[in-house]
Design an enzyme around this catalytic site. Structure first.
Site, PDB file in Angstrom:
ATOM      1  N   HIS A  20      45.675-101.542 117.371  1.00  0.00           N
ATOM      2  CA  HIS A  20      44.757-102.240 116.306  1.00  0.00           C
ATOM      3  C   HIS A  20      43.468-101.870 115.926  1.00  0.00           C
ATOM      4  O   HIS A  20      42.861-101.826 116.870  1.00  0.00           O
ATOM      5  CB  HIS A  20      44.955-103.712 116.858  1.00  0.00           C
ATOM      6  CG  HIS A  20      44.329-104.791 115.634  1.00  0.00           C
ATOM      7  ND1 HIS A  20      43.320-105.479 115.829  1.00  0.00           N
ATOM      8  CD2 HIS A  20      44.689-104.972 114.101  1.00  0.00           C
ATOM      9  CE1 HIS A  20      42.880-106.331 114.814  1.00  0.00           C
ATOM     10  NE2 HIS A  20      43.813-106.029 113.963  1.00  0.00           N
ATOM     11  N   GLU A  47      46.580 -98.587 113.491  1.00  0.00           N
ATOM     12  CA  GLU A  47      46.361 -99.307 112.168  1.00  0.00           C
ATOM     13  C   GLU A  47      45.097 -99.277 111.682  1.00  0.00           C
ATOM     14  O   GLU A  47      43.962 -99.306 112.524  1.00  0.00           O
ATOM     15  CB  GLU A  47      46.683-100.780 112.484  1.00  0.00           C
ATOM     16  CG  GLU A  47      46.508-101.684 111.404  1.00  0.00           C
ATOM     17  CD  GLU A  47      45.353-102.437 111.356  1.00  0.00           C
ATOM     18  OE1 GLU A  47      45.105-103.153 110.112  1.00  0.00           O
ATOM     19  OE2 GLU A  47      44.547-102.659 112.000  1.00  0.00           O
ATOM     20  N   ASP A  49      41.866-100.249 108.448  1.00  0.00           N
ATOM     21  CA  ASP A  49      41.657-100.942 107.084  1.00  0.00           C
ATOM     22  C   ASP A  49      40.582-100.065 106.224  1.00  0.00           C
ATOM     23  O   ASP A  49      39.913 -99.541 106.617  1.00  0.00           O
ATOM     24  CB  ASP A  49      40.761-102.285 107.307  1.00  0.00           C
ATOM     25  CG  ASP A  49      41.422-103.142 108.376  1.00  0.00           C
ATOM     26  OD1 ASP A  49      42.416-103.657 108.111  1.00  0.00           O
ATOM     27  OD2 ASP A  49      41.103-102.811 109.699  1.00  0.00           O
ATOM     28  N   HIS A  61      36.890-103.228 107.931  1.00  0.00           N
ATOM     29  CA  HIS A  61      37.600-104.315 107.869  1.00  0.00           C
ATOM     30  C   HIS A  61      37.052-105.332 107.081  1.00  0.00           C
ATOM     31  O   HIS A  61      37.610-105.998 105.913  1.00  0.00           O
ATOM     32  CB  HIS A  61      37.964-104.683 109.321  1.00  0.00           C
ATOM     33  CG  HIS A  61      38.820-106.217 109.066  1.00  0.00           C
ATOM     34  ND1 HIS A  61      38.203-107.222 109.214  1.00  0.00           N
ATOM     35  CD2 HIS A  61      39.913-106.255 109.145  1.00  0.00           C
ATOM     36  CE1 HIS A  61      39.116-108.346 108.863  1.00  0.00           C
ATOM     37  NE2 HIS A  61      40.361-107.729 108.992  1.00  0.00           N
ATOM     38  N   GLU A 113      46.138-100.667 106.072  1.00  0.00           N
ATOM     39  CA  GLU A 113      46.081-101.724 105.250  1.00  0.00           C
ATOM     40  C   GLU A 113      44.935-101.976 104.456  1.00  0.00           C
ATOM     41  O   GLU A 113      43.904-101.426 104.531  1.00  0.00           O
ATOM     42  CB  GLU A 113      45.347-103.011 106.348  1.00  0.00           C
ATOM     43  CG  GLU A 113      45.370-104.322 105.801  1.00  0.00           C
ATOM     44  CD  GLU A 113      45.028-105.602 106.627  1.00  0.00           C
ATOM     45  OE1 GLU A 113      44.590-106.601 106.238  1.00  0.00           O
ATOM     46  OE2 GLU A 113      45.347-105.124 107.705  1.00  0.00           O
TER      47      GLU A 113
END
Length: 235
Positions: A20, A47, A49, A61, A113
């Site tokens: 993450h 992952e 952002d 993020h 994301e």
């Protein structure tokens, strides 16, 4: 049970460990150091952002830089050079998506994301030529729809923090996977997702015992801040 294109090539154990924001519990999140640490800990994917600043996809993020850097203010109000000059932790800079793609080995998956507005088309342009396992997700399902229209060959996954129109939305988006919050990752919900042919990734899981339980429920994998704790040997 329906079957769809897998979100990532499945590891031998059929279970994905996704770092993450890299390894956000061990290194400054969404930095090259964080992604390198996750890769060193043998994650299947990382992952991250993305937001758009001056036409470039930056990996951060929050809407502001306050929490994750030594700066203050909205990301959208900063020039790219200003953002890149901030300290994102331990001397790390806010990376561009292109830099992360170059730094992470091609056999490690990347879940992008879409965080900011108008990220779909720049992300599609950046990712469509990538020869690596990819998944694109978002809480902004309209943005995810735009991404899929522009780049249908890359798997998509709507994100959900609550159980509302989950299956209908995933069907509308032609999704491969559904990414759900740990708090709604019940055995019934995971079973329902899998029976409809979707993968199911759960965020954010930092307890090995909880990860083992989710795997027993049929989840496809977990996002974790601590790939050193939640690893394949423990699940």
């Amino acid at each position: 049970m329906l079957t769809r294109t897998p979100l990532f090539p499945p590891p031998p154990a059929g279970w994905c460990i996704v770092g993450h924001r890299g390894a956000a519990g061990l290194e400054p999140e969404n930095t090259l150091a964080s992604f390198a640490r996750a890769v060193a800990l043998a994650v299947d994917a990382v992952e991250l952002d993305v937001q758009v600043v001056e036409g470039k996809l930056v990996v951060i993020h929050d809407d502001t830089v306050d929490r994750t850097t030594n700066g203050a203010g909205a990301v959208a109000e900063r020039k790219l050079t200003e953002l890149r000059g901030l300290d994102a932790g331990n001397g790390q800079a806010i990376p561009l998506l292109a830099e992360v793609l170059a730094a992470v080995p091609a056999d490690v998956g990347i879940n992008v994301e879409l965080k900011g507005a108008d990220t779909a088309l720049p992300a599609a342009e950046c990712l469509r030529s990538q020869m690596r396992p990819l998944l694109v997700s978002s809480f902004d399902h309209a943005e995810l729809r735009r991404f899929h229209a522009a780049c249908p060959q890359i798997p998509c996954a709507p994100l959900f923090g609550r159980w509302r129109r989950v299956l209908a939305t995933a069907e509308e988006l032609h999704a491969t996977c559904i990414n759900i919050a740990d708090r709604i990752a019940t055995p019934d919900h995971i079973t329902t997702i899998r029976e409809h042919g979707f993968g199911c990734l759960v965020y954010t899981v930092n307890d090995p015992e909880r990860a083992r339980a989710l795997r027993s429920f049929g989840a496809s994998g977990v996002f974790t801040d601590y790939p050193d704790r939640v690893c394949r040997d423990d699940t």
